[in-house]
Each structure stands twice: as C-alpha cells, then as structure tokens.
Design an enzyme around this catalytic site. Structure first.
Site, short mmCIF file in Angstrom:
data_model
loop_
_atom_site.label_atom_id
_atom_site.label_comp_id
_atom_site.label_asym_id
_atom_site.label_seq_id
_atom_site.Cartn_x
_atom_site.Cartn_y
_atom_site.Cartn_z
N ASP A 6 0.81 -1.22 0.00
CA ASP A 6 0.00 0.00 0.00
C ASP A 6 0.85 1.27 0.00
O ASP A 6 0.41 2.33 0.41
CB ASP A 6 -0.96 -0.01 1.20
N HIS B 15 24.41 9.40 -18.60
CA HIS B 15 23.33 9.36 -17.61
C HIS B 15 23.70 8.50 -16.39
O HIS B 15 22.85 7.84 -15.81
CB HIS B 15 22.03 8.87 -18.25
N ASP C 91 25.83 16.73 -12.24
CA ASP C 91 24.70 17.28 -13.00
C ASP C 91 23.49 17.16 -12.08
O ASP C 91 23.00 16.05 -11.84
CB ASP C 91 24.51 16.47 -14.29
N ASP D 49 18.62 22.87 -14.08
CA ASP D 49 19.43 21.78 -14.65
C ASP D 49 20.85 22.31 -14.83
O ASP D 49 21.11 23.07 -15.77
CB ASP D 49 18.79 21.35 -15.98
N HIS E 152 26.10 14.62 -27.72
CA HIS E 152 24.73 15.12 -27.48
C HIS E 152 24.61 16.54 -28.00
O HIS E 152 25.60 17.16 -28.37
CB HIS E 152 24.38 15.03 -25.99
N HIS F 41 18.47 21.90 -24.35
CA HIS F 41 17.06 21.52 -24.50
C HIS F 41 16.23 22.56 -23.78
O HIS F 41 16.71 23.26 -22.88
CB HIS F 41 16.83 20.13 -23.90
N HIS G 158 13.35 18.28 -19.41
CA HIS G 158 13.39 18.31 -20.88
C HIS G 158 12.01 18.80 -21.27
O HIS G 158 11.08 18.02 -21.44
CB HIS G 158 13.70 16.92 -21.46
N GLU H 83 24.82 23.27 -22.55
CA GLU H 83 25.59 22.26 -21.83
C GLU H 83 26.54 21.45 -22.71
O GLU H 83 26.39 20.24 -22.86
CB GLU H 83 24.63 21.30 -21.12
N TYR I 170 33.81 14.05 -23.75
CA TYR I 170 33.90 12.80 -22.99
C TYR I 170 34.86 11.87 -23.73
O TYR I 170 34.55 11.44 -24.85
CB TYR I 170 32.53 12.15 -22.86
N ARG J 98 31.53 18.32 -18.55
CA ARG J 98 30.35 19.04 -19.06
C ARG J 98 30.15 20.27 -18.18
O ARG J 98 30.39 20.22 -16.97
CB ARG J 98 29.10 18.15 -19.03
N GLU K 30 27.07 23.11 -17.62
CA GLU K 30 25.68 23.35 -18.02
C GLU K 30 25.06 24.49 -17.22
O GLU K 30 25.15 24.52 -16.00
CB GLU K 30 24.85 22.07 -17.79
#
Ligand code: GLY
Ligand code: MN
Ligand code: MN
Length: 440
Positions: free
Chosen positions: A38, A242, A259, A270, A349, A353, A360, A383, A387, A405, A407
């Site tokens: 529950d 990620h 991040d 972000d 990447h 965004h 996002h 950002e 890498y 990175r 950002e």
C-alpha cells in the site's frame, strides 16, 4: 484568489481561444503509482494539468468547454472524506475548488461517469492527450459510448479526436515573468547545492556523499524533489552521460562531474559543473576543461532572439572540434571534421534543451523542416561537453577517462539572454580558488 491562480486562469483562456469551435478538452491528473503493497511512489502532478490548474491532488480531471453557458472550466476532484483526510491530509474538495482555483464548476470525481458524458454531448471535437495512458484513453471511449448509446434519443457523440499537446505546449514554451521568477529561485537553490558539494569534495569520499550535500540543500531551500536523478560521476564515470549509481569512491586525481538541479514549485533547474576532486586540475584536465568552457561561452553568446535554435549548438561544435584538433585528439581540417561529424566520438549530445516545468521541457524545436527561431521568454540549457572514453585506444592514454560538461540555464530576452544559474564557480581559476578557500 491569489495571483498564481489568476495566471492559470489566463492560461486556460488562451488555450480555449485556440481550440476549434464546438470542442471540449479533457485533461487528467497524473495517475498514482504503487511502489509495493500500500505504498506509493511520491506523487507528482502531471505537468500540463498543473500548468492549467495549479492543483496538486491526484484523482482529478479538468474539462475545458469553451462557450458553455453554465461555466467553461469544470474540475472533477476527490470529494471531502473525513476518514481519508485523517490518514492522508486535507483534500480541497469540490466546494472550495471553485474559489481557490478560480474554476467555474466542480464535482466529485466519483460522479464523473454520470456527469461528463452530458457535457461532451453535442461537442463535435474532443481534445485529449491521446495515446499516453491506456486507462485514460479507454475512459474517454467509455464516455463516448455512453453518448452513442443515447443516439436514438437525439444525442450527438463527438466525431473528431485531437491531441491537445501542440496548442498547450506552445503556450508552455514561452515563460511568463511569474514562471521566470520560479525558475530563478530553482536555479538559486541548485547553485547553492553545487557550491556546497564543491566545497565538501575531497578524495576518499563516495560519490553519494556529494549527492547528499545537493539533496540536503535542495530540501532546505524549499524544493520537494530534484528535477531529475542527480549525477555525481567521478573519474571514468563522468564519461557515462546518464550515470546515476553515484556509489563509487572519489579518488585523488579524478575529475568529478555533477549534474543536478532541484524542482521548485514545479519548475526545474538543470546545472552541471565539473571540478577536480583534489581542487587542482591536471594539465590534461585543464586543457579539455578550457575547450568546453570556451564552447559554452560561444554557445551562450549565440543565444539571441531571432537566432535559429541550432545556432548555439553549431557554435559549440566549432569550438570543440577546433580545440580537439589543436590537442591532436582529432586529426584533420576542422571544417571537414565538422562535416563528417567526427567530433561525435567526444561530443555526442546536443548543446541543450528547453527547460521549464519539465527538465526536458515541451515545445517543438523545428517548425516544418526548419529549426525554430529563439524568442524572448524561452528558456534553454547550454551544456556542451567532451567525454573521452576510458577504452578509446585511438587517443593517447593521458586523455582517456576525462569527462567534462558545463551546463547553465539561459533565458532568451529582448536584448539577448540572461543566465539564470549564476553564482557557481565556472572558470578554472574560480574553481581552484573556491576549493582552496573551502578546505581552509
Ligand atoms: N540532466 C539532464 C540533462 O542535462 O539533460
Ligand atoms: Mn543536466
Ligand atoms: Mn540538461
């Protein structure tokens, strides 16, 4: 009624103005999800639903019915229930909802099957988030069937079904001054979290110890949840885009990539910073860091009203490709390497965004086949990153396992842009001085 709700009333009106004639829009609150027995996962309202209502309770549905004489905005919500409220806390209930949220009409959600088909009857078109939630899709069809069942009595079921997303998401893309204030506050809290993590970093601790510093600061600042899963990646982990296990040792000589951003009053921030665990960049780390920093500066400069969405990305690609050629990591002519997308081995990447209620955030990036133009009120992240995979044998060993990175969150303004995520050390010198001061 507070100003927050006045703003939401304005949003509903704008949306209704754009709906096709003789239509109804249906928007459901987010479903709750069971974690086990529950116990539920923390509840978070559906972003579109919150944008139009400011209502955070589950088991609710908003109906927008432009031109309905008895009221255009109808909310179905949980009825007041003493026993339930004793366990789970106060429910607003249909009576208070009209005053508190500025809706025209409200009913208990338990009565929806009896009431809503009557409101849909005679409307030719239904807007809803088609195909996102099987249960809701089938509920809408159930209501349509009820009207069809009465066709012999002269009732007219809707015959057109439209997705609501496009109209609504175009509204969400352009932020109002109230929304920008919330985004600035989210960024301020996150910035404090980043400073706290940077100040408390030292070799020998675990990645999750820095995550704890961020989450502590977010909650202290009034945020109830991070806007996304926090990434604290030390050493090679910084090269996993990620990565969020956050359970490894932070070692001497590592770079640490964080991040992390909080959600404040439903608005996301972000932010990424990368810094040396011991407070001092190595020669190689510094060389890579300086390229990413320069790429971020160039990309932020390119955030201007009227510029196409991809201008900041292209600016970052140019700087990163040239920088990698200069270090001998990429070989060839930059123009050719950009054309062949050779930089994607290291920068895989895009530069950013949309940011808003969702990390996002919604809103199209292209109109027809063209990148859309930036407009004041839009917010984007910037950002760039480099890498260098630990197993990339095409690159001399000294570069491998470096992941950087940087950002920040950038608002497009009439005059150019405004960085919302301010006050966190960003240059090599700022980071090294800040970390040296923090260990004293
Ligand atoms: N933190 C997710 C992103 O930067 O897009
Ligand atoms: Mn991020
Ligand atoms: Mn981002």
């Amino acid at each position: 009624m507070d100003s927050n709700y006045r703003e939401m009333r304005k949003r509903r009106k704008e949306l209704m103005l754009q709906m096709e004639p003789n239509s109804i829009a249906l928007l459901a609150a987010a479903p709750a999800h069971a974690r086990n027995s529950d116990t539920e996962y923390p509840y978070r309202q559906n972003s579109d639903f919150y944008y139009l209502t400011g209502f955070a309770e589950k088991n609710a549905l908003l109906a927008l019915i432009p031109g309905r004489k008895e009221g255009e905005v109808v909310l179905f919500c949980q009825g007041n229930d003493k026993l339930k409220e004793l366990w789970e806390g106060k429910l607003l209930g249909p009576e208070a909802v009209c005053d508190e949220l500025g809706v025209d009409d409200a009913y208990p959600i338990a009565d929806i099957d009896d009431i809503l088909p009557g409101m849909m009857e005679g409307r030719a078109r239904v807007y809803y988030a088609m195909g996102k939630d099987d249960q809701f899709d089938s509920k809408v069809m159930d209501w349509v069937k009820v009207i069809r069942g009465k066709a012999k009595m002269g009732d007219h079921p809707p015959s057109e079904f439209l997705v609501l997303d496009h109209l609504l998401h175009e509204l969400r893309l352009l932020k109002s001054p109230e929304e920008i204030k919330l985004m600035e506050q989210a960024a301020r809290i996150s910035a404090e979290g980043h400073r706290r993590a940077m100040a408390n970093c030292r070799p020998g601790i675990k990645e999750y110890e820095l995550e704890a510093e961020l989450l502590y600061t977010f909650t202290r600042g009034g945020s109830r949840a991070p806007a996304y899963r926090t990434i604290v990646g030390a050493g090679d982990n910084a090269c996993t885009l990620h990565y969020d296990a956050n359970n490894c040792d932070i070692k001497e000589g590592d770079l640490v990539l964080i991040d992390a951003g909080c959600e404040y009053n439903y608005y996301a921030s972000d932010i990424t910073r990368t810094f040396p665990a011991n407070g001092k960049f190595s020669t190689e780390q510094k060389a890579i860091y300086e390229i990413v920093l320069k790429a971020q500066d160039a990309a932020i400069d390119a955030v201007q009203p009227g510029a196409p969405w991809d201008a900041p990305h292209n600016a970052s690609v140019k700087v990163i490709t040239r920088g990698l050629v200069k270090l001998g990591i990429l070989k060839g002519r930059p123009a050719q390497l950009i054309k062949s997308e050779a930089y994607k081995d290291f920068y895989m990447h895009r530069v950013g965004h949309w940011l808003g209620i969702d990390v996002h955030d919604v809103g199209d990036y292209k109109i027809d086949d063209d990148w859309r133009l930036l407009e004041p009120g839009m917010v984007t992240t910037i950002e760039p990153g480099i890498y260098i995979a630990p197993d990339n044998t095409k690159v001399p060993k000294k570069w491998r396992g470096i992941g950087v990175r940087i950002e920040d969150d950038v608002l497009i303004t009439k005059a150019g842009h405004k960085v919302l995520s301010k006050g966190i050390p960003r240059t090599v010198q700022e980071i090294e001085s800040f970390m040296a001061e923090s260990t004293q």
